[in-house]
Design an enzyme around this catalytic site. Structure first.
Site, PDB file in Angstrom:
ATOM      1  N   ASP A 119      38.531   9.352 -48.821  1.00 54.94           N
ATOM      2  CA  ASP A 119      38.373  10.796 -48.756  1.00 54.94           C
ATOM      3  C   ASP A 119      37.800  11.166 -47.383  1.00 54.94           C
ATOM      4  O   ASP A 119      36.675  11.641 -47.280  1.00 54.94           O
ATOM      5  CB  ASP A 119      37.478  11.256 -49.905  1.00 54.94           C
ATOM      6  CG  ASP A 119      37.587  12.759 -50.172  1.00 54.94           C
ATOM      7  OD1 ASP A 119      38.534  13.395 -49.678  1.00 54.94           O
ATOM      8  OD2 ASP A 119      36.723  13.287 -50.871  1.00 54.94           O
ATOM      9  N   VAL A 120      38.596  10.910 -46.355  1.00 56.99           N
ATOM     10  CA  VAL A 120      38.157  11.200 -44.993  1.00 56.99           C
ATOM     11  C   VAL A 120      38.161  12.712 -44.780  1.00 56.99           C
ATOM     12  O   VAL A 120      39.189  13.369 -44.950  1.00 56.99           O
ATOM     13  CB  VAL A 120      39.066  10.512 -43.946  1.00 56.99           C
ATOM     14  CG1 VAL A 120      38.598  10.822 -42.532  1.00 56.99           C
ATOM     15  CG2 VAL A 120      39.126   9.003 -44.179  1.00 56.99           C
TER      16      VAL A 120
ATOM     17  N   ASN B 121      32.168  13.872 -45.220  1.00 58.93           N
ATOM     18  CA  ASN B 121      31.924  12.472 -45.563  1.00 58.93           C
ATOM     19  C   ASN B 121      31.669  11.592 -44.348  1.00 58.93           C
ATOM     20  O   ASN B 121      31.687  10.373 -44.450  1.00 58.93           O
ATOM     21  CB  ASN B 121      33.104  11.912 -46.365  1.00 58.93           C
ATOM     22  CG  ASN B 121      33.165  12.509 -47.747  1.00 58.93           C
ATOM     23  OD1 ASN B 121      32.208  13.117 -48.225  1.00 58.93           O
ATOM     24  ND2 ASN B 121      34.290  12.353 -48.408  1.00 58.93           N
TER      25      ASN B 121
ATOM     26  N   THR C 148      41.361  16.189 -51.564  1.00 58.39           N
ATOM     27  CA  THR C 148      40.805  17.395 -50.955  1.00 58.39           C
ATOM     28  C   THR C 148      41.972  18.041 -50.229  1.00 58.39           C
ATOM     29  O   THR C 148      42.467  17.494 -49.239  1.00 58.39           O
ATOM     30  CB  THR C 148      39.667  17.035 -49.974  1.00 58.39           C
ATOM     31  OG1 THR C 148      38.676  16.282 -50.675  1.00 58.39           O
ATOM     32  CG2 THR C 148      39.048  18.293 -49.388  1.00 58.39           C
TER      33      THR C 148
END
Length: 156
Positions: free
Chosen positions: A1-2, A6, A43
């Protein structure tokens, strides 16, 4: 989930000029998936459209890193297919895969026509990372090589 939320710094900074003195870490690996695994959470601002339809691949992270770099450089979340990505999530939750495929198709068409218009030195790198064709995205190793060509002091 880059995504920017994060990415963590190894220490708190008092001044932006101290960025050269910190390490960056990727965190929040709660949504991590093995290669070829089923993606369960995305996302929409940072995920590639094909994440709804294909098993996880490293090219998904390259896209997300490219979108993260774009957002950090421009301070904008304005990818042209964001509405379609959000609609695809709604369709996915309803298990309407025909709807998901339609939204993904429209998203990909919009992304193909998008010109990222960032700093000319990095435009090619960011554009290649955001390629709609996942096979045309650079590998992580190629990204590092391209960054070193832009500035040899980075990625040492």
């Amino acid at each position: 989930d880059v995504k920017p939320q994060n990415i963590f710094l190894s220490k708190e900074l008092k001044d932006p000029y101290e960025l050269d003195t910190v390490s960056f870490k990727l965190g929040d690996l709660g949504s991590a998936v093995r290669v070829d695994g089923k993606v369960k959470q995305i996302t929409p601002e940072y995920s590639p459209p094909e994440a709804f339809l294909e098993p996880a691949k490293p090219s998904f992270d390259i896209f997300a890193l490219g979108m993260t770099a774009y957002v950090l450089l421009t301070r904008r979340i304005d990818r042209p297919d964001l509405d379609e990505m959000n609609k695809a999530i709604d369709c996915y939750v309803k298990n309407d895969m025909t709807c998901v495929k339609n939204e993904v198709s429209t998203a990909m068409k919009k992304l193909m026509a998008w010109k990222v218009n960032v700093e000319p030195k990095v435009d090619f790198l960011i554009s290649s990372m955001l390629s709609v064709d996942s096979k045309k995205r650079p590998t992580a190793k190629e990204v590092v090589y391209m960054i070193k060509k832009i500035d040899p002091t980075i990625c040492t």
